[in-house]
Design a protein around this motif. Structure first.
Motif, mmCIF file in Angstrom:
data_model
loop_
_atom_site.group_PDB
_atom_site.id
_atom_site.type_symbol
_atom_site.label_atom_id
_atom_site.label_comp_id
_atom_site.label_asym_id
_atom_site.label_seq_id
_atom_site.Cartn_x
_atom_site.Cartn_y
_atom_site.Cartn_z
ATOM 1 N N VAL A 113 15.049 31.320 26.563
ATOM 2 C CA VAL A 113 14.406 31.167 27.875
ATOM 3 C C VAL A 113 14.422 32.494 28.637
ATOM 4 N N SER A 114 15.513 33.221 28.548
ATOM 5 C CA SER A 114 15.613 34.509 29.241
ATOM 6 C C SER A 114 14.656 35.533 28.648
ATOM 7 N N LEU A 115 14.478 35.514 27.340
ATOM 8 C CA LEU A 115 13.492 36.393 26.710
ATOM 9 C C LEU A 115 12.091 36.069 27.222
ATOM 10 N N LEU B 135 16.955 36.326 16.052
ATOM 11 C CA LEU B 135 15.715 36.728 15.381
ATOM 12 C C LEU B 135 14.580 36.841 16.399
ATOM 13 N N ALA B 136 14.515 35.870 17.316
ATOM 14 C CA ALA B 136 13.501 35.934 18.374
ATOM 15 C C ALA B 136 13.694 37.171 19.239
ATOM 16 N N ALA B 137 14.953 37.497 19.548
ATOM 17 C CA ALA B 137 15.234 38.682 20.356
ATOM 18 C C ALA B 137 14.806 39.957 19.634
ATOM 19 N N ALA B 138 15.058 40.019 18.316
ATOM 20 C CA ALA B 138 14.667 41.200 17.539
ATOM 21 C C ALA B 138 13.146 41.355 17.507
ATOM 22 N N ILE B 139 12.445 40.243 17.318
ATOM 23 C CA ILE B 139 10.976 40.294 17.282
ATOM 24 C C ILE B 139 10.415 40.721 18.633
ATOM 25 N N LEU B 140 10.949 40.155 19.717
ATOM 26 C CA LEU B 140 10.463 40.504 21.056
ATOM 27 C C LEU B 140 10.759 41.964 21.392
ATOM 28 N N MET C 260 1.455 33.410 28.441
ATOM 29 C CA MET C 260 1.342 32.583 27.241
ATOM 30 C C MET C 260 2.532 32.802 26.314
ATOM 31 N N LEU C 261 2.957 34.051 26.171
ATOM 32 C CA LEU C 261 4.124 34.353 25.347
ATOM 33 C C LEU C 261 5.377 33.732 25.941
ATOM 34 N N SER C 262 5.497 33.823 27.256
ATOM 35 C CA SER C 262 6.638 33.210 27.936
ATOM 36 C C SER C 262 6.650 31.701 27.714
ATOM 37 N N GLY C 263 5.488 31.060 27.880
ATOM 38 C CA GLY C 263 5.415 29.613 27.685
ATOM 39 C C GLY C 263 5.739 29.205 26.266
ATOM 40 N N GLY C 264 5.244 29.955 25.291
ATOM 41 C CA GLY C 264 5.535 29.640 23.894
ATOM 42 C C GLY C 264 7.010 29.735 23.571
ATOM 43 N N LEU C 265 7.674 30.754 24.094
ATOM 44 C CA LEU C 265 9.113 30.904 23.863
ATOM 45 C C LEU C 265 9.898 29.775 24.527
ATOM 46 N N CYS C 266 9.483 29.375 25.720
ATOM 47 C CA CYS C 266 10.144 28.248 26.388
ATOM 48 C C CYS C 266 9.915 26.953 25.605
ATOM 49 N N GLY C 267 8.702 26.815 25.032
ATOM 50 C CA GLY C 267 8.441 25.650 24.189
ATOM 51 C C GLY C 267 9.372 25.615 22.994
ATOM 52 N N LEU C 268 9.558 26.776 22.351
ATOM 53 C CA LEU C 268 10.493 26.859 21.228
ATOM 54 C C LEU C 268 11.911 26.521 21.680
ATOM 55 N N ALA C 269 12.294 27.021 22.853
ATOM 56 C CA ALA C 269 13.624 26.719 23.382
ATOM 57 C C ALA C 269 13.802 25.222 23.592
ATOM 58 N N GLY D 186 13.654 45.316 29.430
ATOM 59 C CA GLY D 186 13.115 44.822 28.177
ATOM 60 C C GLY D 186 14.019 43.796 27.528
ATOM 61 N N PRO D 187 13.551 43.187 26.436
ATOM 62 C CA PRO D 187 14.311 42.121 25.775
ATOM 63 C C PRO D 187 15.686 42.555 25.283
ATOM 64 N N HIS D 188 15.821 43.804 24.846
ATOM 65 C CA HIS D 188 17.111 44.259 24.334
ATOM 66 C C HIS D 188 18.185 44.198 25.412
ATOM 67 N N ARG D 189 17.807 44.479 26.636
ATOM 68 C CA ARG D 189 18.765 44.404 27.728
ATOM 69 C C ARG D 189 19.068 42.962 28.120
ATOM 70 N N THR D 190 18.097 42.094 27.948
ATOM 71 C CA THR D 190 18.305 40.683 28.264
ATOM 72 C C THR D 190 19.396 40.083 27.387
#
Length: 329
Positions: free
Chosen positions: A65-67, A183-188, A227-236, A276-280
């Protein structure tokens, strides 16, 4: 022929300058070290491998969700509907599991998230409604829809194949749910720093007008971010439903506060263009360690809410880019 042009003095390494320029990046590391030491001294169980895996399980959905929130905050916007997307996607996945199987359930949950992100982004870029107001309204809409579908109760299912997979341990004793989140964090992180999408998102957050004048299709990439944010939340939402074995209408209720705290604590500025995602990942670790540590040492839930709120205030104060604001309102 000799030149009399003056030469610039050699630049010397200054530890104080280096620390000043990297303070935001170092802050989460310092906080993590302090928290681990403090909680470990108070309760030796805190520093065990088993508890480390507990922290990983507890924080994996929060990381997803944070990503998601990070991608929107990178452009200088905000998505307040992340928790409600998690809830609705989880309920949809729970309803789809028995009749259609796990793959369809995953697709349905992620698809719902992408659709909501598309709607959020479209209202933002087409109707020029600020993201704060759009997603605040969507938070309420999605929460109501989720409760209507679920009838205010948990949605149970009999197909536990997805639950078994998410909760299983395959790689070096690390639960699959942690592997999925990392894995999601690495991809993002790759997307943010090695793709056109990531570069444009940073550019928009750094200065929308400048990015537009440079030829960046700003409105299109804002839409992509939501859209990317929504998709990640859907996965979460799908992962959370699988983890607990049911879809509940309150599943994402506490996700918003914790995700914003993690994002800003990690060093992604709410003003956009920085982080960025790495800091998240680091920010989520801070929040997860803080929550787990307070549980282990017996801090009551009300005090925990106070501490988390204070963390958000301190994190925003330390990461906000004040140069972007002529007036602080």
């Amino acid at each position: 022929m000799s030149s009399n042009a003056p030469t610039s003095p050699a630049r010397t390494f200054s530890l104080s300058d280096w620390l000043r320029h990297n303070a935001i990046s170092l802050y989460p590391f310092i906080v993590i070290v302090v928290l681990v030491a403090a909680f470990g001294i108070q309760n030796p169980y805190f520093a065990t491998f088993d508890n480390a895996m507990n922290i990983g399980r507890q924080s994996s959905v929060l990381l997803l969700v944070s990503l998601a929130g990070t991608m929107v905050i990178m452009i200088g916007s905000i998505d307040l509907s992340v928790g409600s997307i998690v809830t609705l996607a989880g309920i949809v996945a729970a309803l789809a599991l028995d009749p259609f199987g796990p793959l369809t359930a995953i697709a349905a949950g992620v698809g719902i998230g992408v659709l909501v992100g598309l709607i959020n982004g479209a209202i933002l870029v087409q109707l020029k409604v600020p993201s704060f107001l759009v997603t605040l309204g969507m938070l309420s809409v999605l929460s109501g829809i989720a409760n209507m579908i679920a009838g205010g109760t948990s949605i149970m299912f009999m197909d536990f194949s997805l639950t078994d997979f998410v909760n299983a341990t395959v790689l070096l004793g690390v639960p699959n749910i942690i592997v999925i989140a990392l894995l999601a964090a690495a991809i993002l992180t790759f997307v943010a720093f090695k793709t056109v999408l990531g570069r444009y998102l940073f550019a928009i957050g750094g200065g929308e007008l400048v990015a537009a004048n440079a030829g960046v299709p700003v409105q299109r990439y804002k839409l992509f971010a939501f859209m990317l944010s929504g998709g990640l939340c859907g996965l979460a939402g799908v992962v959370l439903t699988a983890q607990v074995g049911a879809g509940t209408p309150t599943a994402g209720a506490n996700m918003l506060l914790d995700s914003i705290a993690a994002i800003v604590m990690g060093g992604t500025a709410l003003s956009g263009g920085i982080g960025g995602p790495h800091r998240t990942i680091l920010g989520v670790l801070v929040i997860a360690i803080l929550s787990n540590g307070m549980d282990v040492v017996g801090v009551n839930s009300f005090t925990q809410e106070v501490v988390k709120g204070a963390v958000i205030i301190l994190a925003v104060a330390s990461t906000i880019d004040r140069k972007k604001y002529q007036f602080i309102k």
